[in-house]
Design a protein around this motif. Structure first.
Motif, PDB file in Angstrom:
ATOM      1  N   LEU A 186      16.143  -2.399  -7.066  1.00 17.76           N
ATOM      2  CA  LEU A 186      17.123  -2.576  -6.075  1.00 17.76           C
ATOM      3  C   LEU A 186      17.044  -4.194  -5.617  1.00 17.76           C
ATOM      4  N   ASP A 187      16.181  -5.051  -6.055  1.00 15.98           N
ATOM      5  CA  ASP A 187      16.116  -6.129  -5.438  1.00 15.98           C
ATOM      6  C   ASP A 187      15.950  -6.455  -3.927  1.00 15.98           C
ATOM      7  N   ASP A 188      14.754  -5.568  -3.647  1.00 13.71           N
ATOM      8  CA  ASP A 188      14.305  -5.758  -2.173  1.00 13.71           C
ATOM      9  C   ASP A 188      15.461  -5.148  -1.138  1.00 13.71           C
ATOM     10  N   PRO A 189      15.601  -3.828  -1.264  1.00 12.99           N
ATOM     11  CA  PRO A 189      16.211  -2.915  -0.715  1.00 12.99           C
ATOM     12  C   PRO A 189      16.031  -2.914   0.897  1.00 12.99           C
ATOM     13  N   GLU A 190      16.929  -2.497   2.023  1.00 15.28           N
ATOM     14  CA  GLU A 190      16.534  -2.376   3.144  1.00 15.28           C
ATOM     15  C   GLU A 190      15.876  -0.796   3.027  1.00 15.28           C
ATOM     16  N   THR A 191      14.686  -0.452   3.621  1.00 15.55           N
ATOM     17  CA  THR A 191      14.388   0.849   3.410  1.00 15.55           C
ATOM     18  C   THR A 191      14.091   1.407   4.821  1.00 15.55           C
ATOM     19  N   VAL A 192      14.292   2.632   4.789  1.00 19.77           N
ATOM     20  CA  VAL A 192      14.081   3.400   6.132  1.00 19.77           C
ATOM     21  C   VAL A 192      13.253   4.684   5.889  1.00 19.77           C
ATOM     22  N   ARG A 193      12.285   5.092   6.557  1.00 20.46           N
ATOM     23  CA  ARG A 193      11.376   5.996   6.397  1.00 20.46           C
ATOM     24  C   ARG A 193      11.678   6.962   7.318  1.00 20.46           C
ATOM     25  N   PHE A 194      11.793   8.308   6.788  1.00 22.49           N
ATOM     26  CA  PHE A 194      11.783   9.441   7.662  1.00 22.49           C
ATOM     27  C   PHE A 194      10.362  10.261   7.633  1.00 22.49           C
ATOM     28  N   ALA A 195       9.674  10.243   8.816  1.00 17.39           N
ATOM     29  CA  ALA A 195       8.606  10.896   8.882  1.00 17.39           C
ATOM     30  C   ALA A 195       8.612  12.625   9.101  1.00 17.39           C
ATOM     31  N   PRO A 196       7.623  13.401   9.179  1.00 15.71           N
ATOM     32  CA  PRO A 196       7.871  14.605   9.500  1.00 15.71           C
ATOM     33  C   PRO A 196       8.099  14.819  10.988  1.00 15.71           C
ATOM     34  N   TYR A 197       8.699  15.674  11.287  1.00 18.57           N
ATOM     35  CA  TYR A 197       9.171  15.924  12.830  1.00 18.57           C
ATOM     36  C   TYR A 197       7.766  16.366  13.612  1.00 18.57           C
ATOM     37  N   ARG A 198       8.013  15.873  14.761  1.00 23.54           N
ATOM     38  CA  ARG A 198       7.067  16.108  15.916  1.00 23.54           C
ATOM     39  C   ARG A 198       7.215  17.465  16.243  1.00 23.54           C
ATOM     40  N   GLN A 199       5.994  17.898  16.516  1.00 24.92           N
ATOM     41  CA  GLN A 199       5.822  19.591  17.130  1.00 24.92           C
ATOM     42  C   GLN A 199       7.178  19.766  17.793  1.00 24.92           C
TER      43      GLN A 199
END
Length: 389
Positions: A205-218
DNA sequence: ACCTGGTCCCGGGCTCGGTTTT
DNA sequence: AAAACCGAGCCCGGGACCAGGT
């Protein structure tokens, strides 16, 4: 709810109230309109999509993280709201009253599990942009692409397409998705949602904006379980301590947590218990393998595959100890697929990770040992939701 | 304007027969 | 040797489109 359903329900529940209410509250793949505890991620996504507020097409994006972290819930909700608030409809309405240039940017969410080919993907996008009927067979994918290009060119419209669940065994690879829109680069922006690390997608995608979803906190997971449980179970069904237990077990994965809670409720109902006992809860968690394939994937499989799975999970232990025996047993169970096809399907499902083959060692026997077939998805909830019987 | 046969396309079932593993 | 494994091609139903005939 229809009257007939209401009557049927009264008929069924004349002995005692069921623990599990008939609703989607506990369904891991039914997303609430307002996701819990993902405010930060939503802000990040709004940053990425920001240019759309000023009528400019946002750059491409990639949203990633493990299953059960709220990606689909957030993107789904966000895209439907965006399309409503600044998308097509509003753009038209304010055209005559506003001096500033109006944004004619549509937001389309596509579930990759529903659109598993390039043809289906482009078809879905075009279909949501036009009220004219779009042929779903009999015409080539290129023809549909041409129509889409046409549609976008006519009134210089732009569209942000979110494609969910890319790169799963049944769904399109990120690369294939990108190819579909290659020729429409200037009027289509793509947001991909998947599990994999962004490195490969970054090149595509030629350097797309990335957003990471981390596992939920307890504590967030407990909050999710608590809100869902109040709508999905009768009030006294489960204690807060038990919810904590499920949340700890699920390890940040809301899919697994909800599936376990749902299973526990169904099992308690099976046992005619007034509330979810410790053994019900244990059995509920036990009914969700770790790691587990998302129910969304399993329930998106073609009907014929789901029928094979229904019969497979109902099979006695002994019949699951060999692929060919399982195929025999399933073929005998009034399934209108041929024996050979059933076996082929079992291998395909194993390849896809929906079921797992485990070698059964038996030194007595000569030849290659058989493979036991183990479901890798929440079986109790699957039985409930797939209407196996 | 309407029918009709030919052609292309998609998606899914089915089967064959060779390969791999023990 | 025996059985698990699986790649890949064939076939078919049915929709869309087209063109030529009525």
């Amino acid at each position: 709810m229809k009257i007939e359903e209401r009557i049927l329900r009264r008929q069924q529940t004349d002995h005692e109230p069921r623990l599990v209410r008939e609703s989607d509250a506990l369904n891991p793949i039914a997303h609430p309109t307002e996701p819990t505890g993902r405010g930060l991620s939503i802000e990040q996504l709004l940053d990425v999509l920001g240019p759309a507020f000023h009528g400019r097409l946002p750059s491409d994006g990639y949203v990633w993280g493990p299953k059960g972290t709220g990606k689909s819930a957030v993107i789904r909700g966000l895209f439907s709201q965006l399309d409503r608030l600044i998308g097509r409809s509003t753009g038209r309405i304010y055209t005559t009253t506003r001096a500033e240039p109006t944004a004619d940017i549509a937001f389309v969410y596509v579930d990759g599990r529903q659109a598993q080919t390039g043809f289906a993907l482009v078809h879905t996008v075009l279909n949501s942009l036009t009220s004219d009927p779009v042929p779903k067979q009999g015409v080539g994918a290129d023809a549909i692409r041409a129509r889409l290009a046409d549609r976008l060119a006519v009134d210089s419209q732009s569209v942000v397409v979110a494609v969910d669940h890319v790169g799963e065994p049944e769904t399109l690879a990120a690369e294939t998705v990108c190819e579909q829109f290659d020729d429409l680069g200037s009027s289509v922006s793509t947001v991909l949602i998947g599990h994999d690390q962004p490195d490969t997608v970054t090149e595509l995608l030629d350097d797309p904006e990335t957003v990471r979803f981390a596992p939920y906190r307890q504590h967030t997971l407990i909050e999710i379980l608590t809100t869902r449980q109040t709508d999905g179970l009768i009030r006294t069904a489960i204690t807060h301590q038990q919810l904590r237990e499920v949340a700890a077990w699920a390890d940040g994965d809301s899919h697994d947590a909800l599936a376990a809670l749902f299973s526990a409720g169904l099992i308690a109902d099976d046992n005619d218990h007034e509330q979810i006992g410790p053994d019900d809860l244990a059995a509920g968690m036990n009914a969700v393998p770790k790691p587990s394939v998302s129910l969304g994937r399993v329930l998106a499989l073609p009907e014929s595959r789901q029928e094979v799975l229904c019969r497979l999970v109902a099979l006695p232990e002994a019949d699951r100890n060999s692929v060919s025996r399982a195929a025999d047993a399933i073929a005998n169970d009034r399934l209108d697929l041929s024996r050979a096809t059933i076996e082929r399907v079992l291998y395909e499902l194993a390849e896809a990770g929906v079921i797992r083959r485990v070698k059964v060692d038996n030194p007595e026997r000569i030849g290659r040992p058989p493979s036991r077939l183990e479901p890798r998805f929440p079986t109790r909830v699957f039985r409930h939701l797939s209407l196996c019987d």
